[in-house]
Design a protein around this motif. Structure first.
Motif, PDB file in Angstrom:
ATOM      1  N   ALA A 218      53.031  52.613  83.668  1.00 11.78           N
ATOM      2  CA  ALA A 218      53.457  53.700  82.781  1.00 11.78           C
ATOM      3  C   ALA A 218      52.249  54.384  82.146  1.00 11.78           C
ATOM      4  N   GLU A 219      51.281  53.598  81.714  1.00 10.08           N
ATOM      5  CA  GLU A 219      50.092  54.169  81.083  1.00 10.08           C
ATOM      6  C   GLU A 219      49.265  55.008  82.049  1.00 10.08           C
ATOM      7  N   SER A 220      49.402  54.729  83.324  1.00  7.74           N
ATOM      8  CA  SER A 220      48.646  55.502  84.310  1.00  7.74           C
ATOM      9  C   SER A 220      49.491  56.614  84.933  1.00  7.74           C
ATOM     10  N   GLY A 221      50.703  56.811  84.420  1.00  5.78           N
ATOM     11  CA  GLY A 221      51.552  57.897  84.895  1.00  5.78           C
ATOM     12  C   GLY A 221      52.363  57.579  86.131  1.00  5.78           C
ATOM     13  N   ARG A 222      52.397  56.321  86.531  1.00  6.55           N
ATOM     14  CA  ARG A 222      53.163  55.924  87.726  1.00  6.55           C
ATOM     15  C   ARG A 222      54.557  55.472  87.296  1.00  6.55           C
ATOM     16  N   MET A 223      55.362  56.442  86.895  1.00  8.46           N
ATOM     17  CA  MET A 223      56.634  56.142  86.247  1.00  8.46           C
ATOM     18  C   MET A 223      57.655  55.490  87.166  1.00  8.46           C
ATOM     19  N   ASP A 224      57.679  55.851  88.434  1.00 13.98           N
ATOM     20  CA  ASP A 224      58.643  55.217  89.345  1.00 13.98           C
ATOM     21  C   ASP A 224      58.378  53.719  89.467  1.00 13.98           C
ATOM     22  N   GLU A 225      57.099  53.354  89.653  1.00 13.80           N
ATOM     23  CA  GLU A 225      56.745  51.941  89.748  1.00 13.80           C
ATOM     24  C   GLU A 225      56.980  51.229  88.424  1.00 13.80           C
ATOM     25  N   ALA A 226      56.644  51.923  87.323  1.00 19.13           N
ATOM     26  CA  ALA A 226      56.836  51.335  85.994  1.00 19.13           C
ATOM     27  C   ALA A 226      58.307  51.006  85.765  1.00 19.13           C
ATOM     28  N   LEU A 227      59.173  51.942  86.083  1.00 18.24           N
ATOM     29  CA  LEU A 227      60.600  51.725  85.884  1.00 18.24           C
ATOM     30  C   LEU A 227      61.108  50.559  86.723  1.00 18.24           C
ATOM     31  N   ALA A 228      60.693  50.504  87.981  1.00 18.28           N
ATOM     32  CA  ALA A 228      61.137  49.411  88.856  1.00 18.28           C
ATOM     33  C   ALA A 228      60.682  48.055  88.318  1.00 18.28           C
ATOM     34  N   LEU A 229      59.438  47.975  87.853  1.00 14.59           N
ATOM     35  CA  LEU A 229      58.932  46.709  87.314  1.00 14.59           C
ATOM     36  C   LEU A 229      59.628  46.343  86.009  1.00 14.59           C
ATOM     37  N   MET A 230      59.891  47.328  85.148  1.00 16.09           N
ATOM     38  CA  MET A 230      60.571  47.050  83.881  1.00 16.09           C
ATOM     39  C   MET A 230      62.018  46.596  84.117  1.00 16.09           C
ATOM     40  N   ILE A 231      62.665  47.177  85.099  1.00 19.33           N
ATOM     41  CA  ILE A 231      64.031  46.746  85.439  1.00 19.33           C
ATOM     42  C   ILE A 231      64.006  45.299  85.919  1.00 19.33           C
ATOM     43  N   ARG A 232      63.033  44.951  86.758  1.00 18.84           N
ATOM     44  CA  ARG A 232      62.905  43.558  87.218  1.00 18.84           C
ATOM     45  C   ARG A 232      62.618  42.627  86.044  1.00 18.84           C
ATOM     46  N   ALA A 233      61.751  43.067  85.119  1.00 17.20           N
ATOM     47  CA  ALA A 233      61.428  42.244  83.949  1.00 17.20           C
ATOM     48  C   ALA A 233      62.678  42.009  83.106  1.00 17.20           C
ATOM     49  N   ALA A 234      63.443  43.062  82.868  1.00 14.67           N
ATOM     50  CA  ALA A 234      64.664  42.935  82.064  1.00 14.67           C
ATOM     51  C   ALA A 234      65.676  42.019  82.749  1.00 14.67           C
ATOM     52  N   ALA A 235      65.775  42.111  84.063  1.00 15.48           N
ATOM     53  CA  ALA A 235      66.712  41.257  84.807  1.00 15.48           C
ATOM     54  C   ALA A 235      66.291  39.800  84.778  1.00 15.48           C
ATOM     55  N   SER A 236      64.978  39.557  84.662  1.00 14.18           N
ATOM     56  CA  SER A 236      64.494  38.178  84.659  1.00 14.18           C
ATOM     57  C   SER A 236      64.616  37.511  83.294  1.00 14.18           C
ATOM     58  N   ALA A 237      64.897  38.311  82.255  1.00 18.43           N
ATOM     59  CA  ALA A 237      65.036  37.760  80.893  1.00 18.43           C
ATOM     60  C   ALA A 237      66.172  38.463  80.172  1.00 18.43           C
ATOM     61  N   PRO A 238      67.409  38.264  80.663  1.00 17.84           N
ATOM     62  CA  PRO A 238      68.540  38.967  80.039  1.00 17.84           C
ATOM     63  C   PRO A 238      68.661  38.594  78.559  1.00 17.84           C
ATOM     64  N   GLY A 239      68.881  39.612  77.754  1.00 16.26           N
ATOM     65  CA  GLY A 239      69.065  39.395  76.326  1.00 16.26           C
ATOM     66  C   GLY A 239      67.778  39.275  75.538  1.00 16.26           C
ATOM     67  N   SER A 240      66.635  39.374  76.204  1.00 17.17           N
ATOM     68  CA  SER A 240      65.360  39.262  75.499  1.00 17.17           C
ATOM     69  C   SER A 240      65.124  40.487  74.645  1.00 17.17           C
ATOM     70  N   PRO A 241      64.807  40.320  73.375  1.00 17.41           N
ATOM     71  CA  PRO A 241      64.523  41.481  72.525  1.00 17.41           C
ATOM     72  C   PRO A 241      63.169  42.111  72.831  1.00 17.41           C
TER      73      PRO A 241
END
Length: 65
Positions: free
Chosen positions: A40-63
């Motif tokens: 995200a910081e380097s402007g690669r938003m598609d990759e950032a979104l995919a990685l963040m979705i994977r992160a959220a899926a790996s820790a459901p309910g994490s604040p």
């Protein structure tokens, strides 16, 4: 994608550590989140979104995600 990140991003050490962690555990939440942030910081938003979705899926309910 991860090799490309290493070549493009100026955060080499962080990327190497995170990719090594993902080699050992592809669902490692912190590594997925860090790589997503670096993308995200380097402007690669598609990759950032995919990685963040994977992160959220790996820790459901994490604040933190």
């Amino acid at each position: 994608m991860l090799q490309l990140l290493f070549e493009v991003l100026p955060f080499g050490g962080d990327v190497i550590s995170s990719t090594e962690a993902l080699d050992l555990d592809p669902g490692h939440t912190d590594s997925l989140y860090l790589l997503g942030t670096l993308c995200a910081e380097s402007g690669r938003m598609d990759e950032a979104l995919a990685l963040m979705i994977r992160a959220a899926a790996s820790a459901p309910g994490s604040p933190m995600i």
